[in-house]
Scaffold this motif. Structure first.
Motif, PDB file in Angstrom:
ATOM      1  N   ALA A   1       8.992   4.137  -1.513  1.00 23.52           N
ATOM      2  CA  ALA A   1       8.534   3.099  -2.435  1.00 23.52           C
ATOM      3  C   ALA A   1       9.654   2.111  -2.751  1.00 23.52           C
ATOM      4  CB  ALA A   1       8.015   3.736  -3.723  1.00 23.52           C
ATOM      5  N   LYS A   2      10.848   2.621  -2.998  1.00 26.92           N
ATOM      6  CA  LYS A   2      11.991   1.765  -3.337  1.00 26.92           C
ATOM      7  C   LYS A   2      12.376   0.860  -2.163  1.00 26.92           C
ATOM      8  CE  LYS A   2      16.770   2.001  -5.058  1.00 26.92           C
ATOM      9  NZ  LYS A   2      17.464   1.309  -3.956  1.00 26.92           N
ATOM     10  N   GLU A   3      12.482   1.440  -0.972  1.00 27.03           N
ATOM     11  CA  GLU A   3      12.893   0.664   0.212  1.00 27.03           C
ATOM     12  C   GLU A   3      11.884  -0.441   0.509  1.00 27.03           C
ATOM     13  OE1 GLU A   3      15.473   1.260   2.537  1.00 27.03           O
ATOM     14  OE2 GLU A   3      16.235   3.254   2.054  1.00 27.03           O
ATOM     15  N   ASN A   4      10.597  -0.133   0.413  1.00 27.35           N
ATOM     16  CA  ASN A   4       9.570  -1.133   0.694  1.00 27.35           C
ATOM     17  C   ASN A   4       9.511  -2.209  -0.386  1.00 27.35           C
ATOM     18  OD1 ASN A   4       7.959  -0.593   3.223  1.00 27.35           O
ATOM     19  ND2 ASN A   4       7.898   1.442   2.318  1.00 27.35           N
ATOM     20  N   THR A   5       9.769  -1.832  -1.630  1.00 26.93           N
ATOM     21  CA  THR A   5       9.819  -2.819  -2.713  1.00 26.93           C
ATOM     22  C   THR A   5      10.930  -3.825  -2.461  1.00 26.93           C
ATOM     23  OG1 THR A   5       8.979  -1.222  -4.331  1.00 26.93           O
ATOM     24  CG2 THR A   5      10.123  -3.134  -5.199  1.00 26.93           C
ATOM     25  N   GLU A   6      12.087  -3.338  -2.054  1.00 30.00           N
ATOM     26  CA  GLU A   6      13.218  -4.229  -1.768  1.00 30.00           C
ATOM     27  C   GLU A   6      12.925  -5.134  -0.574  1.00 30.00           C
ATOM     28  OE1 GLU A   6      16.441  -1.504  -1.392  1.00 30.00           O
ATOM     29  OE2 GLU A   6      16.696  -1.257  -3.577  1.00 30.00           O
TER      30      GLU A   6
ATOM     31  N   LYS B   1      11.241  13.105 -20.652  1.00 30.60           N
ATOM     32  CA  LYS B   1      10.834  14.445 -20.256  1.00 30.60           C
ATOM     33  C   LYS B   1       9.715  14.961 -21.145  1.00 30.60           C
ATOM     34  CE  LYS B   1      11.288  17.944 -17.533  1.00 30.60           C
ATOM     35  NZ  LYS B   1      10.902  17.799 -16.129  1.00 30.60           N
ATOM     36  N   GLY B   2       8.626  15.393 -20.508  1.00 28.06           N
ATOM     37  CA  GLY B   2       7.494  15.939 -21.232  1.00 28.06           C
ATOM     38  C   GLY B   2       6.527  14.911 -21.781  1.00 28.06           C
ATOM     39  N   LYS B   3       6.850  13.605 -21.613  1.00 30.72           N
ATOM     40  CA  LYS B   3       5.997  12.568 -22.189  1.00 30.72           C
ATOM     41  C   LYS B   3       5.502  11.560 -21.161  1.00 30.72           C
ATOM     42  CE  LYS B   3       7.884  12.835 -26.852  1.00 30.72           C
ATOM     43  NZ  LYS B   3       8.463  12.078 -28.000  1.00 30.72           N
ATOM     44  N   GLY B   4       5.763  11.818 -19.882  1.00 34.21           N
ATOM     45  CA  GLY B   4       5.234  10.935 -18.854  1.00 34.21           C
ATOM     46  C   GLY B   4       6.223   9.897 -18.350  1.00 34.21           C
ATOM     47  N   SER B   5       5.741   9.058 -17.423  1.00 41.50           N
ATOM     48  CA  SER B   5       6.589   8.069 -16.764  1.00 41.50           C
ATOM     49  C   SER B   5       5.821   6.778 -16.535  1.00 41.50           C
ATOM     50  CB  SER B   5       7.084   8.598 -15.407  1.00 41.50           C
ATOM     51  OG  SER B   5       7.709   9.849 -15.539  1.00 41.50           O
ATOM     52  N   ILE B   6       6.577   5.668 -16.446  1.00 41.38           N
ATOM     53  CA  ILE B   6       6.024   4.387 -16.026  1.00 41.38           C
ATOM     54  C   ILE B   6       6.945   3.829 -14.948  1.00 41.38           C
ATOM     55  CG2 ILE B   6       5.206   2.109 -16.680  1.00 41.38           C
ATOM     56  CD1 ILE B   6       5.127   2.981 -19.559  1.00 41.38           C
ATOM     57  N   PHE B   7       6.375   3.555 -13.777  1.00 36.24           N
ATOM     58  CA  PHE B   7       7.109   2.888 -12.705  1.00 36.24           C
ATOM     59  C   PHE B   7       6.668   1.432 -12.676  1.00 36.24           C
ATOM     60  CE2 PHE B   7       7.419   7.302 -11.467  1.00 36.24           C
ATOM     61  CZ  PHE B   7       8.683   7.392 -10.905  1.00 36.24           C
ATOM     62  N   TYR B   8       7.640   0.516 -12.749  1.00 34.31           N
ATOM     63  CA  TYR B   8       7.363  -0.919 -12.669  1.00 34.31           C
ATOM     64  C   TYR B   8       7.845  -1.441 -11.320  1.00 34.31           C
ATOM     65  CZ  TYR B   8       6.664  -0.843 -17.753  1.00 34.31           C
ATOM     66  OH  TYR B   8       6.211  -0.581 -19.017  1.00 34.31           O
ATOM     67  N   VAL B   9       6.937  -2.046 -10.572  1.00 30.86           N
ATOM     68  CA  VAL B   9       7.290  -2.677  -9.293  1.00 30.86           C
ATOM     69  C   VAL B   9       7.126  -4.183  -9.473  1.00 30.86           C
ATOM     70  CG1 VAL B   9       6.684  -2.925  -6.862  1.00 30.86           C
ATOM     71  CG2 VAL B   9       6.555  -0.681  -7.953  1.00 30.86           C
ATOM     72  N   THR B  10       8.232  -4.898  -9.478  1.00 30.69           N
ATOM     73  CA  THR B  10       8.204  -6.345  -9.695  1.00 30.69           C
ATOM     74  C   THR B  10       8.472  -7.056  -8.376  1.00 30.69           C
ATOM     75  OG1 THR B  10       9.068  -5.997 -11.925  1.00 30.69           O
ATOM     76  CG2 THR B  10       9.146  -8.228 -11.070  1.00 30.69           C
ATOM     77  N   ILE B  11       7.511  -7.888  -7.952  1.00 36.04           N
ATOM     78  CA  ILE B  11       7.639  -8.638  -6.697  1.00 36.04           C
ATOM     79  C   ILE B  11       7.334 -10.108  -6.956  1.00 36.04           C
ATOM     80  CG2 ILE B  11       7.046  -6.652  -5.250  1.00 36.04           C
ATOM     81  CD1 ILE B  11       4.226  -7.840  -4.961  1.00 36.04           C
TER      82      ILE B  11
ATOM     83  N   ASN C   1       0.827  -1.205   0.000  1.00 37.52           N
ATOM     84  CA  ASN C   1       0.000   0.000   0.000  1.00 37.52           C
ATOM     85  C   ASN C   1       0.867   1.263   0.000  1.00 37.52           C
ATOM     86  OD1 ASN C   1      -2.712   1.345   0.355  1.00 37.52           O
ATOM     87  ND2 ASN C   1      -1.667   2.070   2.187  1.00 37.52           N
ATOM     88  N   LYS C   2       1.952   1.254   0.777  1.00 41.94           N
ATOM     89  CA  LYS C   2       2.843   2.418   0.827  1.00 41.94           C
ATOM     90  C   LYS C   2       3.529   2.639  -0.517  1.00 41.94           C
ATOM     91  CE  LYS C   2       3.670   2.293   5.788  1.00 41.94           C
ATOM     92  NZ  LYS C   2       4.559   1.881   6.883  1.00 41.94           N
ATOM     93  N   ILE C   3       3.909   1.543  -1.172  1.00 47.34           N
ATOM     94  CA  ILE C   3       4.569   1.645  -2.478  1.00 47.34           C
ATOM     95  C   ILE C   3       3.639   2.295  -3.491  1.00 47.34           C
ATOM     96  CG2 ILE C   3       5.523   0.326  -4.414  1.00 47.34           C
ATOM     97  CD1 ILE C   3       6.292  -1.834  -2.261  1.00 47.34           C
ATOM     98  N   LEU C   4       2.459   1.693  -3.663  1.00 47.14           N
ATOM     99  CA  LEU C   4       1.546   2.154  -4.708  1.00 47.14           C
ATOM    100  C   LEU C   4       0.915   3.504  -4.377  1.00 47.14           C
ATOM    101  CD1 LEU C   4      -0.122  -1.207  -5.774  1.00 47.14           C
ATOM    102  CD2 LEU C   4       1.764   0.006  -6.837  1.00 47.14           C
ATOM    103  N   SER C   5       0.666   3.753  -3.107  1.00 49.62           N
ATOM    104  CA  SER C   5       0.090   5.050  -2.723  1.00 49.62           C
ATOM    105  C   SER C   5       1.034   6.186  -3.075  1.00 49.62           C
ATOM    106  CB  SER C   5      -0.228   5.068  -1.226  1.00 49.62           C
ATOM    107  OG  SER C   5      -1.284   4.188  -0.929  1.00 49.62           O
ATOM    108  N   ASN C   6       2.321   5.983  -2.795  1.00 53.35           N
ATOM    109  CA  ASN C   6       3.296   7.025  -3.123  1.00 53.35           C
ATOM    110  C   ASN C   6       3.437   7.209  -4.629  1.00 53.35           C
ATOM    111  OD1 ASN C   6       4.709   8.271  -0.739  1.00 53.35           O
ATOM    112  ND2 ASN C   6       4.902   6.132  -0.169  1.00 53.35           N
ATOM    113  N   LEU C   7       3.420   6.108  -5.392  1.00 55.67           N
ATOM    114  CA  LEU C   7       3.540   6.210  -6.846  1.00 55.67           C
ATOM    115  C   LEU C   7       2.311   6.885  -7.456  1.00 55.67           C
ATOM    116  CD1 LEU C   7       5.112   2.738  -7.774  1.00 55.67           C
ATOM    117  CD2 LEU C   7       6.257   4.954  -7.581  1.00 55.67           C
ATOM    118  N   LEU C   8       1.129   6.531  -6.961  1.00 58.98           N
ATOM    119  CA  LEU C   8      -0.101   7.148  -7.475  1.00 58.98           C
ATOM    120  C   LEU C   8      -0.192   8.622  -7.073  1.00 58.98           C
ATOM    121  CD1 LEU C   8      -2.618   4.242  -6.821  1.00 58.98           C
ATOM    122  CD2 LEU C   8      -2.045   5.208  -9.052  1.00 58.98           C
ATOM    123  N   GLU C   9       0.226   8.912  -5.851  1.00 58.62           N
ATOM    124  CA  GLU C   9       0.230  10.300  -5.379  1.00 58.62           C
ATOM    125  C   GLU C   9       1.094  11.162  -6.288  1.00 58.62           C
ATOM    126  OE1 GLU C   9      -1.151  13.104  -2.771  1.00 58.62           O
ATOM    127  OE2 GLU C   9      -1.368  11.001  -2.210  1.00 58.62           O
TER     128      GLU C   9
END
Length: 532
Positions: free
Chosen positions: A353-358, A370-380, A272-280
């Motif tokens: 997010a990084k610390e909790n993913t690890e 830059k200017g075109k957005g981002s994608i964060f991938y969390v693999t568990i 929840n902490k990982i995804l909440s921070n990424l969505l925020e």
């Protein structure tokens, strides 16, 4: 006496050569007018050559000097020739035999001049200083990192002061206003709402500070339990969809597995902490376009025996510069300082997010432009509760019972994500083996029907941006005459029904859609498809 002197001289030369060899130093003697040079055997060895492999001329050495250093070597030599310096001292790179470049310290002095003070003879030494240079580089990098860390901490403290004082001012200031006995009920409710929002904002800041402090101790433990990932993500969606609507940013959710397959063992709090921070972050820095999150199963190359859950958060926001992507996960790091100050935040979210993913045994990866957005991938790691689930591929997961059934593909055309999720959830309980696709507007629906001939049934919303359901139905029916299309809308007037049927819709259902109504049309049209 002469022999004795010669022996002593040879002995001294041997001692000198031994000292120079131990210190990795070669010497040279340069006849300046002719360009001829003589060397001890250590000198060519420093460059990987034998004495008989080099030419006894200054031009041979000039050709070995790095092009970027050649000009400075000439300048330092000229200044010494003109008597401006007591010694010639220069650090430059030389080409090593069959290898790259190495740093050397060249040290010399003119020992003979003509009557016009023109240099005739010069002697000197050459010493390998590669290790020294590497150490210096490491020290410079360490110094820069330390300075950057201090700078970030200072910025963080200043930012934290601002972030804490802002909600505190709201809480204290509007609390004082509540003492006013002449305050209207409407104003009182308005002030109370501000105080509550400020309190929640302050609580989030405190939570982030406490979280990063706990993670820094390296004593945080996992508390894994059984959760349904689909339900978990749906709950996150319901929370963040409110903020997304306030920002007028569409929020979409993609789920790949069934509820049974998505029931896993993991630490729900940390996820929840990982995804909440990424969505925020995604919503904070996306002003146009959309934000999408979801997951799929992937087979990692390094863990061939174990499938992984790849959860992603995608946005069409400001993006992150390539040079900042390596440091963006560090504590207190903020890529856009001015923009971050406007939208708020301490710069701890991605680090958390990084610390909790690890801690979950996974990794987090960023892809951004830059200017075109981002994608964060969390693999568990994928730890299903049902061990007997037969997952065939990373993108196609059905058990043996489902393989024996006819499989149908349903396209849900709906611009409101919450409505799509509701319909998708209803269809999960259908007796048919269904795969759902999602189109967010009519134009996308037309394109998907062209590209996906396996689509068996379409639920078409009528009121949508870009292209309405009426227009989309007409276009789809031109190339898929027999494809069942059922209109679904919140407005069920006689005129709208007639317009829907005129466009080519086969049926019409009104929102809110009940499970019974949806199952009825699904059974009606998919049974017909099966007979065909």
């Amino acid at each position: 006496l002469i022999n004795k002197s010669k022996n002593k001289l040879n002995h001294n030369n041997q001692q000198l050569n031994l000292i120079m060899k131990g210190a990795n130093i070669g010497w040279w003697d340069w006849d300046i007018p002719s360009g001829d040079e003589i060397y001890n055997k250590i000198l060519p060895e420093l460059l990987g050559y034998k004495l008989n492999e080099i030419k006894s001329h200054i031009s041979w050495w000039e050709n070995k000097i790095h092009p970027d250093d050649l000009k400075q070597v000439g300048t330092d030599l000229q200044e010494h020739f003109e008597g401006k310096t007591d010694y010639y001292i220069n650090e430059h790179r030389l080409k090593i035999k069959n290898k790259g470049w190495k740093w050397f310290l060249d040290y010399g002095q003119v020992i003979e001049r003509d009557k016009n003070n023109k240099p005739l003879r010069m002697i000197g030494t050459l010493r390998d200083i590669e290790d020294q240079k590497n150490n210096e580089s490491e020290l410079i990098i360490a110094k820069e990192k330390a300075e950057e860390s201090d700078r970030l901490k200072t910025e963080f403290i200043n930012n934290m002061s601002h972030e804490i004082r802002t909600p505190m001012n709201g809480i204290l200031g509007f609390s004082n206003f509540l003492d006013n006995t002449d305050l209207s009920n409407e104003k009182r409710r308005y002030y109370i709402n501000i105080i509550q929002n400020s309190g929640n904002q302050l609580m989030r800041i405190i939570d982030d500070i406490l979280e990063i402090s706990k993670l820094g101790t390296k004593q945080v433990k996992l508390y894994e339990k059984e959760i349904c990932l689909n339900d978990f993500l749906l709950e996150l969606f319901s929370i963040f969809d409110i903020k997304a609507k306030e920002n007028k940013t569409p929020l979409y959710l993609y789920k790949e597995l069934s509820d049974k397959e998505s029931t896993i063992i993991t630490d729900e709090t940390k996820l929840n902490k990982i995804l909440s921070n990424l969505l925020e972050n995604a919503l904070k820095f996306t002003n146009t376009g959309f934000v999408e999150f979801g997951y799929n199963l992937v087979q990692t190359h390094d863990r061939a025996s174990q499938q992984q859950l790849q959860i992603y958060v995608k946005d069409t926001g400001v993006g992150i510069k390539s040079e900042s992507q390596k440091t963006i996960f560090e504590k207190f790091s903020q890529e856009e300082k001015e923009l971050s100050q406007k939208v708020g935040g301490l710069g701890l979210g991605l680090s958390i997010a990084k610390e909790n993913t690890e801690l979950l045994g996974g990794e987090i990866i960023l892809k951004s432009e830059k200017g075109k957005g981002s994608i964060f991938y969390v693999t568990i790691p994928y730890k299903p509760v049902q061990k007997d689930i037969d997952l065939i591929t990373s993108n196609h997961h059905i058990n043996e019972k489902m393989q024996k059934q006819d499989k149908y593909t349903v396209l849900i055309v709906e611009d409101e994500e919450i409505n799509y999720l509701y319909i998708d959830t209803l269809l999960e309980n259908s007796e048919f083996n269904l795969t759902t696709l999602h189109a967010k507007h009519g134009k996308e629906a037309v394109e998907m029907c062209k590209e996906n001939p396996e689509i068996d049934f379409v639920l078409m919303d009528l009121k949508m941006p870009i292209m309405t359901g009426f227009e989309a139905t007409k276009l789809i029916k031109e190339f898929r005459h027999n494809l069942p299309i059922v209109a679904q809308t919140a407005y069920s007037t006689i005129e709208e029904k007639e317009q829907a049927f005129s466009a080519g819709c086969d049926d019409f259902i009104s929102k809110p859609i009940s499970e019974e109504t949806l199952k009825g049309v699904i059974n009606k049209y998919l049974t017909a498809v099966n007979k065909i």
